[in-house]
Design an enzyme around this catalytic site. Structure first.
Site, PDB file in Angstrom:
ATOM      1  N   THR A 110       7.705   0.631   1.030  1.00 18.05           N
ATOM      2  CA  THR A 110       8.876   1.191   1.708  1.00 18.05           C
ATOM      3  C   THR A 110       8.397   1.789   3.027  1.00 18.05           C
ATOM      4  O   THR A 110       7.506   2.640   3.045  1.00 18.05           O
ATOM      5  CB  THR A 110       9.502   2.294   0.845  1.00 18.05           C
ATOM      6  OG1 THR A 110       9.794   1.735  -0.435  1.00 18.05           O
ATOM      7  CG2 THR A 110      10.778   2.824   1.476  1.00 18.05           C
ATOM      8  N   CYS A 156       9.056   8.398  -4.709  1.00 23.56           N
ATOM      9  CA  CYS A 156       9.900   7.755  -3.683  1.00 23.56           C
ATOM     10  C   CYS A 156      11.049   8.597  -3.132  1.00 23.56           C
ATOM     11  O   CYS A 156      11.222   8.669  -1.920  1.00 23.56           O
ATOM     12  CB  CYS A 156      10.459   6.457  -4.234  1.00 23.56           C
ATOM     13  SG  CYS A 156       9.182   5.238  -4.536  1.00 23.56           S
ATOM     14  N   VAL A 163       0.849  -1.197   0.000  1.00 21.54           N
ATOM     15  CA  VAL A 163       0.000   0.000   0.000  1.00 21.54           C
ATOM     16  C   VAL A 163       0.880   1.240   0.000  1.00 21.54           C
ATOM     17  O   VAL A 163       2.087   1.166   0.251  1.00 21.54           O
ATOM     18  CB  VAL A 163      -0.958   0.006   1.220  1.00 21.54           C
ATOM     19  CG1 VAL A 163      -1.868  -1.209   1.187  1.00 21.54           C
ATOM     20  CG2 VAL A 163      -0.176   0.052   2.530  1.00 21.54           C
TER      21      VAL A 163
HETATM   22  P1  NAI Z   1       0.240   3.322  -5.275  1.00 26.88           P
HETATM   23  O1  NAI Z   1      -0.371   4.495  -4.620  1.00 26.88           O
HETATM   24  O2  NAI Z   1       0.374   3.285  -6.761  1.00 26.88           O
HETATM   25  O3  NAI Z   1      -0.557   1.993  -4.856  1.00 26.88           O
HETATM   26  C1  NAI Z   1      -0.971   1.717  -3.556  1.00 26.88           C
HETATM   27  C2  NAI Z   1      -2.339   1.052  -3.632  1.00 26.88           C
HETATM   28  O4  NAI Z   1      -2.683   0.574  -2.333  1.00 26.88           O
HETATM   29  C3  NAI Z   1      -3.480   1.985  -4.048  1.00 26.88           C
HETATM   30  O5  NAI Z   1      -4.092   1.483  -5.226  1.00 26.88           O
HETATM   31  C4  NAI Z   1      -4.431   1.989  -2.849  1.00 26.88           C
HETATM   32  O6  NAI Z   1      -5.794   2.047  -3.226  1.00 26.88           O
HETATM   33  C5  NAI Z   1      -4.098   0.670  -2.206  1.00 26.88           C
HETATM   34  N1  NAI Z   1      -4.478   0.588  -0.786  1.00 26.88           N
HETATM   35  C6  NAI Z   1      -4.210   1.480   0.202  1.00 26.88           C
HETATM   36  N2  NAI Z   1      -4.697   1.021   1.369  1.00 26.88           N
HETATM   37  C7  NAI Z   1      -5.275  -0.172   1.122  1.00 26.88           C
HETATM   38  C8  NAI Z   1      -5.935  -1.141   1.934  1.00 26.88           C
HETATM   39  N3  NAI Z   1      -6.076  -0.953   3.259  1.00 26.88           N
HETATM   40  N4  NAI Z   1      -6.418  -2.258   1.346  1.00 26.88           N
HETATM   41  C9  NAI Z   1      -6.280  -2.454   0.021  1.00 26.88           C
HETATM   42  N5  NAI Z   1      -5.640  -1.578  -0.794  1.00 26.88           N
HETATM   43  C10 NAI Z   1      -5.149  -0.460  -0.255  1.00 26.88           C
HETATM   44  O7  NAI Z   1       1.668   3.145  -4.599  1.00 26.88           O
HETATM   45  P2  NAI Z   1       2.992   2.478  -5.238  1.00 26.88           P
HETATM   46  O8  NAI Z   1       3.710   3.440  -6.090  1.00 26.88           O
HETATM   47  O9  NAI Z   1       2.645   1.127  -5.779  1.00 26.88           O
HETATM   48  O10 NAI Z   1       3.872   2.305  -3.922  1.00 26.88           O
HETATM   49  C11 NAI Z   1       3.544   1.335  -2.926  1.00 26.88           C
HETATM   50  C12 NAI Z   1       4.718   1.250  -1.973  1.00 26.88           C
HETATM   51  O11 NAI Z   1       5.878   0.782  -2.676  1.00 26.88           O
HETATM   52  C13 NAI Z   1       5.108   2.581  -1.345  1.00 26.88           C
HETATM   53  O12 NAI Z   1       5.534   2.324  -0.017  1.00 26.88           O
HETATM   54  C14 NAI Z   1       6.295   3.014  -2.170  1.00 26.88           C
HETATM   55  O13 NAI Z   1       7.189   3.821  -1.441  1.00 26.88           O
HETATM   56  C15 NAI Z   1       6.960   1.687  -2.497  1.00 26.88           C
HETATM   57  N6  NAI Z   1       7.754   1.682  -3.727  1.00 26.88           N
HETATM   58  C16 NAI Z   1       7.321   2.364  -4.851  1.00 26.88           C
HETATM   59  C17 NAI Z   1       8.070   2.325  -6.016  1.00 26.88           C
HETATM   60  C18 NAI Z   1       7.604   3.055  -7.235  1.00 26.88           C
HETATM   61  O14 NAI Z   1       8.395   3.155  -8.174  1.00 26.88           O
HETATM   62  N7  NAI Z   1       6.398   3.557  -7.294  1.00 26.88           N
HETATM   63  C19 NAI Z   1       9.329   1.571  -6.098  1.00 26.88           C
HETATM   64  C20 NAI Z   1       9.654   0.861  -4.900  1.00 26.88           C
HETATM   65  C21 NAI Z   1       8.888   0.945  -3.761  1.00 26.88           C
END
Ligand code: NAI
EC number: 1.1.1.22
Length: 482
Positions: free
Chosen positions: A128, A273, A86
């Site tokens: 993260t 990030c 998430v």
């Molecule tokens: P995002 O915002 O694209 O996706 C997160 C998803 O989680 C959303 O679709 C949201 O609706 C869902 N969500 C939130 N709470 C929820 C719950 N209680 N139950 C079900 N679904 C829920 O975020 P993204 O970019 O995928 O990042 C996720 C994590 O990965 C973050 O911690 C980020 O720092 C880390 N990260 C991101 C990278 C990137 O390039 N975007 C690379 C490496 C790590």
């Protein structure tokens, strides 16, 4: 048969699970999310995120051993391994606002896992998170879980980069798995290792203790962003002295101890990030009583903000110190090429800077919609050390001053200047003569990504500014930028 459920169908959860499903046909993988539009997107022909090669991977697995669902409780209850991917944005209010990670989504996911689980689970931190989060999650699960259900928490941070996510997932530099140093912890690490070992060579799977794994992700992003701020700091000195930052970076990067990657000067780094994770690192250091360490990393962000300001100031000062009422074409809005993601893109700060000086901006990006641009420019940012002129405009001011163009030529028609803010490949081969002919004179190009051939554009007649490159006489004559 192992069942995997991933909570969070975002930029990380979606591609990561699609590749696991591709490489492990005997594992059933379900990605769940509370956002119905997101899940509908993953189940459609138009995926909710743009990522080269992803359509193909999803098409091969969806309906076989990969599915997307909003039935979060059922799939979490059924799974053996639950990834939590998430969002963990920066807190915008309360204790640690503007720095600490907001773990609201994480905590609610953990409480939900405790509520619905009837069998033992391995819970994997894919998001993260601040170092020591696993301890907090263990407590939530221990105090809220059903009697007899046991949990093992692993940290398995994701290192993919947007734009190359599929390639990075298929052939990662490393996979990192941290777990408790107990027999149960080691067994959980081995179970997750077995999943990755189906396609990742053993020497690329690193296992550590939980805290090393959590901290390694924050440290890796801090190191990457620090390289960008280092070369960007040098780019300012290059402009002042007549050195060329591309030549300097090439010479520096030839040193095997330094290496050539991540040394491209630019208008600044963006993405969801780098800034968030460094702010989080700064906050953690402050909490542990390490102000010098916090200050060191904070400078990486200060230089990034400085670079964006410097770019805006360069545009304005070159154009006779005013852009009021002048059309400025902005080419590229995404934070990097090959993604439609605009989170923390430098284009937001640059556009807000130009709009603050009363410019009229016409924006073109091959992957970013007009609605997204409008949302981003109307958004309030947490104002941690952000200069005043980077504050966003009201919706009415924006409607008067912002347009979204269908292509680069439309954006540049009748413009006084072109600003290149994303390094999309198509910007390297535009017909710049055609653009020049349709622009007011003198016609300016401000290249924030060093993609244009400066000599060729000067021959056409443009006044050209390219980050860290020797300045045109025109620009040398203009007042120094702060
Ligand atoms: P995002 O915002 O694209 O996706 C997160 C998803 O989680 C959303 O679709 C949201 O609706 C869902 N969500 C939130 N709470 C929820 C719950 N209680 N139950 C079900 N679904 C829920 O975020 P993204 O970019 O995928 O990042 C996720 C994590 O990965 C973050 O911690 C980020 O720092 C880390 N990260 C991101 C990278 C990137 O390039 N975007 C690379 C490496 C790590």
């Amino acid at each position: 048969m192992v069942k995997i459920c991933c909570i969070g169908a975002g930029y990380v959860g979606g591609p990561t699970m699609a590749v696991i499903a591709l490489k492990c046909p005997e594992i059933e993988v379900v990605v769940v999310d509370i956002s119905e539009p997101r899940i509908a997107g993953w189940n459609s022909e138009r995926l909710p995120i743009y990522e080269p090669g992803l359509d193909d991977v999803v098409r091969q697995c969806r309906g076989r051993n990969l599915s997307f669902s909003t039935d979060v409780h059922r799939h979490v209850a059924d799974a053996d391994i639950v990834f939590v991917s998430v969002n963990t944005p920066t807190k915008t209010c309360g204790l640690g606002a503007g720095k600490a990670a907001d773990l609201t989504y994480w905590e609610s996911a953990a409480r939900m896992i405790a509520d619905v689980s009837l069998s033992d689970k391995i819970v994997v931190e894919k998001s993260t998170v601040p170092v020591k989060t696993a301890e907090a999650i263990e407590k939530i699960l221990a105090h809220n879980g059903r009697r007899g259900v046991r949990y093992q928490i692993l940290s398995n941070p994701e290192f993919l980069a947007e734009g190359t996510a599929v390639r990075d997932l298929l052939s990662p530099d490393r996979v990192l798995i941290g777990g408790r140093e107990t027999p149960e912890g080691r067994a959980a690490v081995a179970a997750l290792r077995d999943v990755y070992a189906r396609w990742v060579p053993g020497d690329r799977i690193i296992t550590t203790n939980l805290w090393s794994a959590e901290l390694s992700k924050l440290a890796a992003n801090a190191f990457l962003a620090q390289r960008i701020s280092s070369v960007n700091a040098i780019s300012a000195l290059c402009e002042a002295t007549g050195a060329d930052v591309a030549e300097v970076a090439h010479s520096v990067g030839k040193d095997a101890r330094i290496g050539p990657r991540f040394l491209a000067a630019s208008v600044g780094f963006g993405g969801s990030c780098f800034q968030k994770d460094i702010l989080n690192l700064v906050y953690i250091c402050e909490c542990y009583g390490l102000p010098e360490v916090a200050g060191y990393w904070r400078e990486v962000i200060r230089i990034n903000d400085y670079q964006k300001c410097r770019f805006v100031n360069r545009v304005v000062s070159s154009m006779f110190n005013t852009v009021a009422g002048k059309k400025v074409a902005v080419l590229g809005f995404a934070f990097k090429k090959d993604t439609g993601d605009t989170r923390e893109t430098p284009a937001i700060d640059v556009c807000n800077g130009l709009l603050g000086d009363k410019a009229v901006v016409s924006i073109y990006d091959p992957q970013v919609t007009g609605e997204q641009v409008a949302r981003d420019l109307a958004m309030k940012k947490f104002d941690w050390d952000h200069p005043r002129h980077l504050q966003p405009l009201s919706a009415t001011e924006m409607a008067k001053q912002v347009a979204v163009a269908a292509d680069a030529y439309e954006a540049a028609r009748d413009a006084h200047a072109v600003c290149i803010l994303t390094e999309w490949d198509e910007f390297r081969s535009l017909d710049y003569k055609r653009m020049f002919d349709a622009m007011h004179k003198p016609a300016f190009i401000f290249d924030g990504r060093n993609v244009v051939d400066v000599a060729k554009l000067r021959e056409i007649g443009f006044v050209v500014y390219s980050i860290g490159k020797p300045l045109d006489d025109w620009l040398k004559d203009m007042p120094a930028v702060a």
